[in-house]
Structure formats: structure tokens, C-alpha cells
Design an enzyme around this catalytic site. Structure first.
Site, PDB file in Angstrom:
ATOM      1  N   TYR A 156       0.919  -1.166   0.000  1.00 56.02           N
ATOM      2  CA  TYR A 156       0.093   0.032  -0.037  1.00 56.02           C
ATOM      3  C   TYR A 156       0.827   1.284  -0.169  1.00 56.02           C
ATOM      4  O   TYR A 156       1.431   1.479   0.985  1.00 56.02           O
ATOM      5  CB  TYR A 156      -0.643   0.038   1.398  1.00 56.02           C
ATOM      6  CG  TYR A 156      -1.949   0.992   1.458  1.00 56.02           C
ATOM      7  CD1 TYR A 156      -2.149   2.070   0.388  1.00 56.02           C
ATOM      8  CD2 TYR A 156      -2.648   1.403   2.459  1.00 56.02           C
ATOM      9  CE1 TYR A 156      -2.825   3.199   0.499  1.00 56.02           C
ATOM     10  CE2 TYR A 156      -3.624   2.145   2.818  1.00 56.02           C
ATOM     11  CZ  TYR A 156      -3.715   3.247   1.929  1.00 56.02           C
ATOM     12  OH  TYR A 156      -4.630   4.427   1.872  1.00 56.02           O
ATOM     13  N   LYS A 186      -1.436  -1.127  -4.312  1.00 54.48           N
ATOM     14  CA  LYS A 186      -2.529  -0.143  -4.105  1.00 54.48           C
ATOM     15  C   LYS A 186      -1.624   1.357  -4.270  1.00 54.48           C
ATOM     16  O   LYS A 186      -0.588   1.584  -3.189  1.00 54.48           O
ATOM     17  CB  LYS A 186      -3.307   0.015  -2.918  1.00 54.48           C
ATOM     18  CG  LYS A 186      -4.225   1.290  -2.766  1.00 54.48           C
ATOM     19  CD  LYS A 186      -4.969   1.184  -1.555  1.00 54.48           C
ATOM     20  CE  LYS A 186      -5.798   2.768  -1.575  1.00 54.48           C
ATOM     21  NZ  LYS A 186      -6.406   2.873  -0.357  1.00 54.48           N
TER      22      LYS A 186
END
Length: 333
Positions: A156, A186
Site C-alpha cells: 500500500y 495500491k
């Protein structure tokens, strides 16, 4: 809403490695303190009001509470279809964020996520004592992934909050050799050069590239984003999916109009002061489920903000009077 996961060949019996975070939109979960009530009410929402994939536990605090939330979300994700005479709300995918300042806590959260059957785990960079180069960051991520080796693993990337400015393009170079369960990232940053190079230099790999800046999603789709994770999809999911559908049928004019509509709302609320607290208030307004106040140091959202946000949603055609239930506005403030 979000489409089902794409399956690659598993690496072993019972393994979920090779399962990719599906295309479409994925919503980070925002939960009140009374989570049991929340999940009961969630089952009552009509399908068109709900996102079908969830990236959960981005904003929860202590590990014990996070484990309980994991279990609740996983029940939603794994209760697919009907059990006896009762129909349950279900999700296509539940990807659990297990990042923490403590490596040991991240490992324990990762193990728990695997035990309850999550579809994957995601980790941010530690942000108090920060990794200072790519190799150090990969060493940290590798230790977390090793605690749940059969789980698809995602990085992330959100440098604005972590302060870790290591380029995602640089991080991806050789990462699968060190973390076999790595499936993608992400990307929550406005640096489209970095994002574009992540896609361009990894075309031969079956990686997921989820974009996390809602107001720039169309630009990321052009560059090869495979999906998106964003908080506004909790209540702008229908409009976002209209944009995705227009993009897929190569109607770029319609896709751009949908993106501009989303930008008008985000631009409006950003000028008023927009963050987690305000998102929870909008969620209460739209869903009718009381989300409760944010935890300190975040502050409660003002009634003035809620009224302005409601008016803007209606003026843009993103919220109708029939969407609102009695008491929604009172529950927000």
C-alpha cells in the site's frame, strides 16, 4: 460493482497465492464502535447501494479491535449466497490491511487474516522509524508476508501519509524474487509518472495495479490501472462504475464527464476541509447507518459541512431525496 477476482494457478494445496485483487472499485470500510449493529444493518442495504469488494481496517486503532473487525468483514466476504432460510450480504473480495508500526503486530495481524480466510493482505510502510531505502523496506515487507505465505500480498503506497518517498517503480524491481506471494500494489499518490512506470515496466507479470486517488482515476485507467480502491466509492460507487463502464466501451467523452462530476464534488468538500471524519459523516447521510464519531485526534464533523455536502450531492445528481432516510442528517451530527 467490483467484478470477481481473477484466478491464476495456486502455488499449493489450499493456497490463495495467485488470486488477484479484482477489477473495478473497492471500498475501504468505515465502521462505528457498535460493529455488530453495523453488519446487521449492512445486510439490509440494496445491492446497488453497496460495493462488492472491501479493503478494510485502514483506520482502526488497536490490534485486538482490528482482529475483531477482520472477522466481521470476513464473514461478509465468505457468507456468499444463502445459509438456511437467511440471506446474507456478501462480498466478492475482502483484502485486509495489516500494516502497523510494530513488525510483530503486523505479523500477528497477517496470521489472523489468513486464519479467517481473507482474500489477501496489504501493508503500508512503517512511518515512525522509516525505512530509508528500497532494500530496507522490502526486508520489512518480506517479514510480514512470511507470516502468511499463502496469502496474496500487496504493498500500500501512500507517501503523503507515511512520509516514505521510495518510488513504487523502484520497489517493484525484483520484489517477487524476495516475496513470492507479492501480487501488486495500491498506489495512493498523484505521481502518475511513477505509477505509469510501475505498469510499463511490469507488463510481463500478472500484477494488480490498484489506484487510490479517486479524482484522478480516469488518468490512471489510461495508464493501465487494473482497478481502484477509494473511500469515495462508499457513496460515489455508482458514478465511478459508470465511468469504468464508459471507459471499457471506449466512450472516453462519457467517461470524462463522469470523472468531472466526481471531481466537482471532491473539489467542493476539499475546500471545506475533507478527511476521514467527513467521509464517515457522508456515509451516515447516504446509508442511514450511524457511523458514530471519529477517534481522537480527529474531530467531529460540523453540521454545516454535512448540510453543504448533502446539497452538493443533490445538485450534482449524486443523491436524491428518496436516497435519504428519516433521521439521516440527525445521525451525522
Amino acid at each position: 460493482m467490483a467484478k470477481g477476482s481473477e484466478k491464476a494457478t495456486p502455488s499449493g494445496p489450499g493456497s490463495r497465492v495467485g488470486t488477484h485483487w479484482g477489477r473495478g472499485t473497492h471500498s475501504p470500510g468505515f465502521l462505528p464502535d457498535r460493529t455488530a449493529d453495523f453488519f446487521q444493518q449492512l445486510n439490509g442495504l440494496p445491492e446497488e447501494k453497496t460495493s462488492r469488494s472491501c479493503s478494510c481496517n485502514h483506520h482502526a486503532d488497536d490490534g485486538a479491535r482490528r482482529n475483531q473487525l477482520f472477522s466481521n468483514w470476513s464473514v461478509c466476504g465468505l457468507s456468499r449466497g444463502k445459509t438456511g432460510s437467511e440471506e446474507y450480504f456478501w462480498l466478492d473480495q475482502v483484502v485486509i490491511h495489516v500494516g502497523a508500526l510494530s513488525l510483530k503486530e503486523s505479523q500477528e495481524l497477517a496470521k489472523h487474516a489468513a486464519e479467517i480466510g481473507a482474500d489477501g493482505i496489504a501493508v503500508i510502510a512503517p512511518f515512525f522509524l522509516k525505512p530509508w531505502n528500497k532494500d530496507v523496506l522490502i526486508d520489512f515487507l518480506k517479514e510480514v508476508a512470511a507470516a502468511a505465505p499463502a496469502q496474496p500480498f500487496y504493498y500500500y503506497h501512500i507517501p503523503a501519509l507515511t512520509g516514505v518517498e521510495i518510488r513504487a517503480e523502484e520497489l517493484l524491481d525484483g520484489i517477487q524474487e524476495k516475496i513470492p506471494s507479492f501480487q501488486g500494489l495500491k498506489f495512493s499518490d498523484t505521481n502518475l509518472l511513477d505509477f505509469g512506470q510501475c505498469v510499463d515496466q511490469n507488463r510481463q507479470r500478472q500484477l494488480s495495479f490498484l489506484f487510490g486517488v479517486d479524482e484522478q482515476l480516469l488518468s490512471a485507467l489510461v495508464m493501465g490501472a487494473t482497478g481502484a480502491v477509494g473511500s469515495t466509492y462508499n457513496y460515489l460507487g455508482k458514478k465511478t462504475n459508470q465511468m469504468l463502464e464508459a471507459f471499457e466501451r471506449k466512450d472516453l467523452s462519457s467517461a470524462l464527464n463522469h470523472q468531472f462530476c466526481i471531481q466537482r464534488f471532491i473539489n467542493f468538500v476539499v475546500k471545506l476541509g475533507f478527511g476521514v471524519s467527513q467521509t464517515k459523516a457522508i456515509m451516515t447521510l447516504v446509508s442511514g447507518i450511524p457511523m458514530g464519531p471519529p477517534r481522537l485526534p480527529l474531530q467531529k464533523t460540523s453540521r454545516e459541512f454535512i448540510e453543504n455536502a448533502e446539497a452538493k450531492l443533490k445538485s450534482l445528481g449524486l443523491l436524491s431525496f428518496t436516497d435519504l432516510k428519516d433521521g439521516n442528517l440527525e445521525a451525522c451530527s
